[in-house]
Design an enzyme around this catalytic site. Sequence first.
Site, PDB file in Angstrom:
ATOM      1  N   ASN A   1       3.965  -2.276   0.200  1.00 17.61           N
ATOM      2  CA  ASN A   1       2.781  -3.099  -0.117  1.00 17.61           C
ATOM      3  C   ASN A   1       1.534  -2.720   0.676  1.00 17.61           C
ATOM      4  O   ASN A   1       0.713  -3.584   1.004  1.00 17.61           O
ATOM      5  CB  ASN A   1       3.096  -4.587   0.108  1.00 17.61           C
ATOM      6  CG  ASN A   1       4.096  -5.089  -0.899  1.00 17.61           C
ATOM      7  OD1 ASN A   1       3.863  -5.009  -2.103  1.00 17.61           O
ATOM      8  ND2 ASN A   1       5.236  -5.554  -0.410  1.00 17.61           N
TER       9      ASN A   1
ATOM     10  N   ASP B   1       6.365   3.820   0.879  1.00 18.41           N
ATOM     11  CA  ASP B   1       7.368   2.820   0.494  1.00 18.41           C
ATOM     12  C   ASP B   1       6.943   1.979  -0.725  1.00 18.41           C
ATOM     13  O   ASP B   1       5.831   2.101  -1.235  1.00 18.41           O
ATOM     14  CB  ASP B   1       7.721   1.947   1.707  1.00 18.41           C
ATOM     15  CG  ASP B   1       9.169   1.472   1.646  1.00 18.41           C
ATOM     16  OD1 ASP B   1       9.818   1.624   0.591  1.00 18.41           O
ATOM     17  OD2 ASP B   1       9.661   0.937   2.658  1.00 18.41           O
ATOM     18  N   HIS B   2       7.852   1.110  -1.121  1.00 17.05           N
ATOM     19  CA  HIS B   2       7.748   0.365  -2.388  1.00 17.05           C
ATOM     20  C   HIS B   2       6.414  -0.384  -2.541  1.00 17.05           C
ATOM     21  O   HIS B   2       5.882  -0.938  -1.583  1.00 17.05           O
ATOM     22  CB  HIS B   2       8.903  -0.641  -2.507  1.00 17.05           C
ATOM     23  CG  HIS B   2       8.830  -1.717  -1.467  1.00 17.05           C
ATOM     24  ND1 HIS B   2       8.154  -2.887  -1.661  1.00 17.05           N
ATOM     25  CD2 HIS B   2       9.329  -1.777  -0.219  1.00 17.05           C
ATOM     26  CE1 HIS B   2       8.238  -3.630  -0.587  1.00 17.05           C
ATOM     27  NE2 HIS B   2       8.942  -2.979   0.314  1.00 17.05           N
ATOM     28  N   ASP B   3       5.900  -0.399  -3.747  1.00 15.69           N
ATOM     29  CA  ASP B   3       4.720  -1.172  -4.148  1.00 15.69           C
ATOM     30  C   ASP B   3       3.430  -0.765  -3.432  1.00 15.69           C
ATOM     31  O   ASP B   3       2.429  -1.485  -3.516  1.00 15.69           O
ATOM     32  CB  ASP B   3       4.961  -2.686  -3.934  1.00 15.69           C
ATOM     33  CG  ASP B   3       6.149  -3.174  -4.731  1.00 15.69           C
ATOM     34  OD1 ASP B   3       6.077  -3.122  -5.965  1.00 15.69           O
ATOM     35  OD2 ASP B   3       7.170  -3.583  -4.113  1.00 15.69           O
TER      36      ASP B   3
END
Length: 222
Positions: free
Chosen positions: A158, A138-140
Amino acid sequence: MDKVLIIGASGHAKVIIETIELGGDYQIHGLIDTYKPKGEKLLDYEILGTEHDIPDFVSKGINKGIIAIGDNWTRFLMQSRIKEVSPDFEFVTVIHPSAIISPSVRIGVGTIILASVTINAEARIGNFCILNTDANFDHDSTIQDFSSLAPGVTVGGNVSIGRCTAISLGANVIQGITIGRHSIVGAGSLILHDVADFSLVYGVPAKEIRSIKEGESYLSKS
Ligand SMILES: CC(C)(COP(=O)(O)OP(=O)(O)OC[C@H]1O[C@@H](n2cnc3c(N)ncnc32)[C@H](O)[C@@H]1OP(=O)(O)O)[C@@H](O)C(=O)NCCC(=O)NCCS
């Protein structure tokens, strides 16, 4: 189309071969394997020699390839050996056409992204990583060089995964977690807390089982 060598002639290499054939970006010249005899075939491709023969191929203009070795530490050792004998050899990145990858994602060289993988916004994928079938990143989130997500792994946003770390089949990692380097997350685990460097964790929720040494095997039953 550039010709590529596939380094490693195991079951994982079969998956890489079929992914390259589907992608249509490269023509497979043949395989390189340290232990299997020259002339033996995997799918339709012949084993042409060992890593020590790579300089000969480079001198003939075949100077690109991918390391198709599933074990993270073994892949690292092979990359180091190839760098030694053939510093100009170039590693390609292999991405299955069914992968869904945000345009803001960065992916390193020598990395393999297999079928049905999803990678979301601003994630960072290092060099020589494997994101295996149906993994979600997932993102970042970031994953450092020589690390791997096995089939069906889900990593939340994250998350930071260190170098040479394996996240095994179907594990789930919640958002914001840091997982150290040279660690192993066992199959089916649920990671709710940070994981230290050099540790084996598993379970739901995952617990630290023991510390591990650099290069410890986690695929010995394959
Ligand atoms: C983490 C891992 C390497 C542990 O394997 P191992 O050290 O050989 O463990 P063992 O098989 O010796 O099992 C030791 C004990 O731990 C338990 N155990 C092992 N792995 C476990 C896991 N992932 N979750 C829960 N318990 C586990 C076993 O049930 C066993 O318990 P018992 O002694 O009560 O029977 C293994 O679980 C794993 O995840 N392998 C990688 C699988 C994978 O992702 N393959 C990729 C294919 S592309």
